[in-house]
Motif scaffolding. Structure first.
Motif, PDB file in Angstrom:
ATOM      1  N   PRO A   1      43.748  55.282  38.466  1.00  0.00           N
ATOM      2  CA  PRO A   1      43.018  55.461  36.915  1.00  0.00           C
ATOM      3  C   PRO A   1      41.675  56.099  36.909  1.00  0.00           C
ATOM      4  O   PRO A   1      41.423  55.948  35.712  1.00  0.00           O
ATOM      5  CB  PRO A   1      43.120  53.829  36.027  1.00  0.00           C
ATOM      6  CG  PRO A   1      43.013  52.631  37.529  1.00  0.00           C
ATOM      7  CD  PRO A   1      43.648  53.994  38.460  1.00  0.00           C
ATOM      8  N   GLU A   2      41.526  56.415  37.855  1.00  0.00           N
ATOM      9  CA  GLU A   2      40.291  57.067  37.736  1.00  0.00           C
ATOM     10  C   GLU A   2      40.275  58.954  36.886  1.00  0.00           C
ATOM     11  O   GLU A   2      39.507  59.638  36.867  1.00  0.00           O
ATOM     12  CB  GLU A   2      39.963  57.377  38.929  1.00  0.00           C
ATOM     13  CG  GLU A   2      39.146  56.170  40.121  1.00  0.00           C
ATOM     14  CD  GLU A   2      40.124  55.456  40.188  1.00  0.00           C
ATOM     15  OE1 GLU A   2      41.608  55.949  40.849  1.00  0.00           O
ATOM     16  OE2 GLU A   2      39.734  53.948  40.564  1.00  0.00           O
ATOM     17  N   LEU A   3      40.939  59.022  36.888  1.00  0.00           N
ATOM     18  CA  LEU A   3      41.767  60.251  36.599  1.00  0.00           C
ATOM     19  C   LEU A   3      41.641  60.346  35.279  1.00  0.00           C
ATOM     20  O   LEU A   3      41.266  61.695  34.118  1.00  0.00           O
ATOM     21  CB  LEU A   3      42.838  60.383  36.759  1.00  0.00           C
ATOM     22  CG  LEU A   3      43.629  62.535  36.451  1.00  0.00           C
ATOM     23  CD1 LEU A   3      42.492  63.321  36.376  1.00  0.00           C
ATOM     24  CD2 LEU A   3      44.943  62.819  36.116  1.00  0.00           C
ATOM     25  N   LEU A   4      41.524  59.034  33.961  1.00  0.00           N
ATOM     26  CA  LEU A   4      40.956  59.012  32.957  1.00  0.00           C
ATOM     27  C   LEU A   4      39.686  59.423  32.461  1.00  0.00           C
ATOM     28  O   LEU A   4      39.513  59.488  30.978  1.00  0.00           O
ATOM     29  CB  LEU A   4      41.242  57.369  32.506  1.00  0.00           C
ATOM     30  CG  LEU A   4      43.388  57.267  33.034  1.00  0.00           C
ATOM     31  CD1 LEU A   4      42.955  55.439  31.802  1.00  0.00           C
ATOM     32  CD2 LEU A   4      43.822  57.324  31.821  1.00  0.00           C
ATOM     33  N   HIS A   5      39.133  59.111  33.478  1.00  0.00           N
ATOM     34  CA  HIS A   5      37.358  59.347  33.941  1.00  0.00           C
ATOM     35  C   HIS A   5      37.271  60.483  34.896  1.00  0.00           C
ATOM     36  O   HIS A   5      36.048  60.307  35.140  1.00  0.00           O
ATOM     37  CB  HIS A   5      36.446  58.112  34.150  1.00  0.00           C
ATOM     38  CG  HIS A   5      36.714  57.200  33.090  1.00  0.00           C
ATOM     39  ND1 HIS A   5      36.656  57.251  31.234  1.00  0.00           N
ATOM     40  CD2 HIS A   5      37.394  55.934  33.704  1.00  0.00           C
ATOM     41  CE1 HIS A   5      37.273  56.182  31.057  1.00  0.00           C
ATOM     42  NE2 HIS A   5      37.482  55.510  31.967  1.00  0.00           N
ATOM     43  N   PRO A   6      37.699  61.983  34.176  1.00  0.00           N
ATOM     44  CA  PRO A   6      36.989  62.482  35.656  1.00  0.00           C
ATOM     45  C   PRO A   6      36.386  63.475  35.934  1.00  0.00           C
ATOM     46  O   PRO A   6      35.825  63.737  36.705  1.00  0.00           O
ATOM     47  CB  PRO A   6      38.093  63.716  35.625  1.00  0.00           C
ATOM     48  CG  PRO A   6      38.197  63.696  33.788  1.00  0.00           C
ATOM     49  CD  PRO A   6      38.275  62.356  33.777  1.00  0.00           C
ATOM     50  N   LEU A   7      35.086  63.035  34.932  1.00  0.00           N
ATOM     51  CA  LEU A   7      34.049  63.386  35.324  1.00  0.00           C
ATOM     52  C   LEU A   7      33.049  62.767  35.093  1.00  0.00           C
ATOM     53  O   LEU A   7      31.723  62.636  35.661  1.00  0.00           O
ATOM     54  CB  LEU A   7      32.488  64.540  33.651  1.00  0.00           C
ATOM     55  CG  LEU A   7      34.584  65.289  33.262  1.00  0.00           C
ATOM     56  CD1 LEU A   7      33.453  65.151  32.021  1.00  0.00           C
ATOM     57  CD2 LEU A   7      34.185  66.771  34.406  1.00  0.00           C
ATOM     58  N   SER A   8      33.427  61.615  36.250  1.00  0.00           N
ATOM     59  CA  SER A   8      32.460  60.380  36.800  1.00  0.00           C
ATOM     60  C   SER A   8      31.932  61.204  38.297  1.00  0.00           C
ATOM     61  O   SER A   8      32.224  61.633  38.839  1.00  0.00           O
ATOM     62  CB  SER A   8      33.618  59.299  37.193  1.00  0.00           C
ATOM     63  OG  SER A   8      34.241  59.187  38.537  1.00  0.00           O
ATOM     64  N   VAL A   9      30.853  60.825  38.645  1.00  0.00           N
ATOM     65  CA  VAL A   9      30.546  60.564  39.398  1.00  0.00           C
ATOM     66  C   VAL A   9      31.295  61.191  40.645  1.00  0.00           C
ATOM     67  O   VAL A   9      31.137  61.897  41.596  1.00  0.00           O
ATOM     68  CB  VAL A   9      29.209  59.122  39.857  1.00  0.00           C
ATOM     69  CG1 VAL A   9      28.427  59.706  41.744  1.00  0.00           C
ATOM     70  CG2 VAL A   9      27.966  59.710  38.798  1.00  0.00           C
ATOM     71  N   GLU A  10      32.246  60.029  40.999  1.00  0.00           N
ATOM     72  CA  GLU A  10      33.160  60.015  42.342  1.00  0.00           C
ATOM     73  C   GLU A  10      34.235  60.960  42.078  1.00  0.00           C
ATOM     74  O   GLU A  10      34.363  61.460  43.447  1.00  0.00           O
ATOM     75  CB  GLU A  10      33.726  58.960  42.311  1.00  0.00           C
ATOM     76  CG  GLU A  10      32.252  57.689  42.970  1.00  0.00           C
ATOM     77  CD  GLU A  10      33.148  56.260  43.187  1.00  0.00           C
ATOM     78  OE1 GLU A  10      34.394  56.177  43.046  1.00  0.00           O
ATOM     79  OE2 GLU A  10      32.359  55.773  43.974  1.00  0.00           O
ATOM     80  N   GLY A  11      34.493  61.182  41.311  1.00  0.00           N
ATOM     81  CA  GLY A  11      35.786  62.415  40.846  1.00  0.00           C
ATOM     82  C   GLY A  11      35.857  63.469  40.638  1.00  0.00           C
ATOM     83  O   GLY A  11      36.047  64.904  40.492  1.00  0.00           O
ATOM     84  N   ARG A  12      34.456  63.626  40.210  1.00  0.00           N
ATOM     85  CA  ARG A  12      33.642  64.719  38.945  1.00  0.00           C
ATOM     86  C   ARG A  12      33.972  66.207  39.958  1.00  0.00           C
ATOM     87  O   ARG A  12      34.440  67.422  39.324  1.00  0.00           O
ATOM     88  CB  ARG A  12      32.128  64.752  38.801  1.00  0.00           C
ATOM     89  CG  ARG A  12      32.076  66.382  38.017  1.00  0.00           C
ATOM     90  CD  ARG A  12      30.947  65.909  37.393  1.00  0.00           C
ATOM     91  NE  ARG A  12      29.793  65.227  38.143  1.00  0.00           N
ATOM     92  CZ  ARG A  12      28.758  64.457  38.033  1.00  0.00           C
ATOM     93  NH1 ARG A  12      28.167  64.278  36.661  1.00  0.00           N
ATOM     94  NH2 ARG A  12      28.241  63.615  38.707  1.00  0.00           N
ATOM     95  N   GLY A  13      33.591  65.995  41.637  1.00  0.00           N
ATOM     96  CA  GLY A  13      33.544  67.523  42.149  1.00  0.00           C
ATOM     97  C   GLY A  13      35.210  68.108  42.652  1.00  0.00           C
ATOM     98  O   GLY A  13      35.742  68.837  42.288  1.00  0.00           O
ATOM     99  N   GLY A  14      35.958  67.065  43.021  1.00  0.00           N
ATOM    100  CA  GLY A  14      37.347  67.359  43.229  1.00  0.00           C
ATOM    101  C   GLY A  14      37.542  67.618  41.809  1.00  0.00           C
ATOM    102  O   GLY A  14      38.845  68.915  42.169  1.00  0.00           O
ATOM    103  N   PHE A  15      37.752  67.457  40.963  1.00  0.00           N
ATOM    104  CA  PHE A  15      38.390  67.780  39.512  1.00  0.00           C
ATOM    105  C   PHE A  15      37.739  69.091  39.307  1.00  0.00           C
ATOM    106  O   PHE A  15      38.900  69.389  38.692  1.00  0.00           O
ATOM    107  CB  PHE A  15      38.067  66.630  38.239  1.00  0.00           C
ATOM    108  CG  PHE A  15      38.543  66.785  37.123  1.00  0.00           C
ATOM    109  CD1 PHE A  15      39.891  67.095  36.627  1.00  0.00           C
ATOM    110  CD2 PHE A  15      37.864  67.008  35.765  1.00  0.00           C
ATOM    111  CE1 PHE A  15      40.351  67.126  35.272  1.00  0.00           C
ATOM    112  CE2 PHE A  15      38.550  67.990  35.150  1.00  0.00           C
ATOM    113  CZ  PHE A  15      39.672  67.676  34.710  1.00  0.00           C
ATOM    114  N   LEU A  16      36.791  69.243  39.193  1.00  0.00           N
ATOM    115  CA  LEU A  16      36.078  70.504  38.847  1.00  0.00           C
ATOM    116  C   LEU A  16      36.187  71.420  39.269  1.00  0.00           C
ATOM    117  O   LEU A  16      36.880  72.767  39.193  1.00  0.00           O
ATOM    118  CB  LEU A  16      34.693  70.524  38.189  1.00  0.00           C
ATOM    119  CG  LEU A  16      34.285  69.109  37.054  1.00  0.00           C
ATOM    120  CD1 LEU A  16      32.573  69.773  36.839  1.00  0.00           C
ATOM    121  CD2 LEU A  16      34.767  70.355  36.316  1.00  0.00           C
ATOM    122  N   GLY A  17      36.511  71.340  40.336  1.00  0.00           N
ATOM    123  CA  GLY A  17      36.313  72.514  42.156  1.00  0.00           C
ATOM    124  C   GLY A  17      37.881  72.780  41.790  1.00  0.00           C
ATOM    125  O   GLY A  17      38.269  74.093  42.078  1.00  0.00           O
ATOM    126  N   GLY A  18      39.096  71.767  41.790  1.00  0.00           N
ATOM    127  CA  GLY A  18      40.495  71.562  41.800  1.00  0.00           C
ATOM    128  C   GLY A  18      41.002  72.845  40.279  1.00  0.00           C
ATOM    129  O   GLY A  18      41.571  73.464  40.454  1.00  0.00           O
TER     130      GLY A  18
END
Length: 195
Positions: free
Chosen positions: A101-118
């Motif tokens: 469910p972290e994808l529901l908050h893609p700009l969180s500190v832990e997921g932001r880099g992978g989300f934006l880079g991808g």
């Protein structure tokens, strides 16, 4: 595109999912793909500096490399296969997105880099058909240097933090050297076609 470029891409793909760090136990042996999520624990513990998202660069390079191979190759009787591979290449950067469910908050500190880079890698791949062939070849030649520039410093930092904070001396797994051989073969293959 010749067979050397396809061999280079396959070598990088196998190398990425093979062990990069061999910690001497199954739970401490990590492929390039597994290393990024594991390093979250270093970030949570406050060990740093570490920009672990840079270690997604090899998988983004694999996606971009596949797209370049598809666009620059000769496909006289397999046009459908060509576009299936291109769509797979465009979707491959999504692998760096955080899981649900972290994808529901893609700009969180832990997921932001992978989300934006991808997202940026996927956008770049989707625009590649609009690029002139000469530009795509230049991008293919720059790809290994970009991966090394992003990933190299983070691997050195990871190794240092691993030794300092876990008290373990990990061994180099066989995947990282194999991925590096793939990058060298890739460079050689594209140099041949750029002459």
């Amino acid at each position: 595109m010749g067979p050397l470029a396809w061999l280079a891409w396959a070598t990088m793909a196998v190398g990425y999912w093979a062990p990069w760090i061999d910690g001497g136990a199954a739970g401490l042996t990590f492929s390039g793909f597994d290393l990024v999520p594991f390093l979250v624990f270093f970030q949570r513990a406050g060990y740093g500096p570490l920009v672990r998202e840079r270690l997604w660069a090899p998988v983004w390079a694999l996606a971009g490399g596949l797209a370049l191979l598809v666009l620059e190759g000769e496909w006289p009787s397999r046009r459908g296969l060509r576009w299936v591979l291109f769509v797979l290449a465009a979707l491959a950067p999504l692998i760096s997105w955080p899981p649900y469910p972290e994808l529901l908050h893609p700009l969180s500190v832990e997921g932001r880099g992978g989300f934006l880079g991808g997202l940026m890698a996927m956008g770049g791949i989707l625009t590649l058909p609009l690029w002139p062939s000469a530009w795509r070849r230049r991008l293919a030649l720059a790809l290994p240097w970009g991966v090394l520039g992003l990933t190299g410093p983070e691997l050195v930092q990871t190794w240092r933090l691993w030794t300092a904070h876990l008290g373990l001396s990990p061994a180099l797994g066989w995947g990282l050297p194999l991925y590096t051989v793939g990058l060298a073969l890739w460079l050689q293959a594209w140099r041949r076609t750029s002459r």
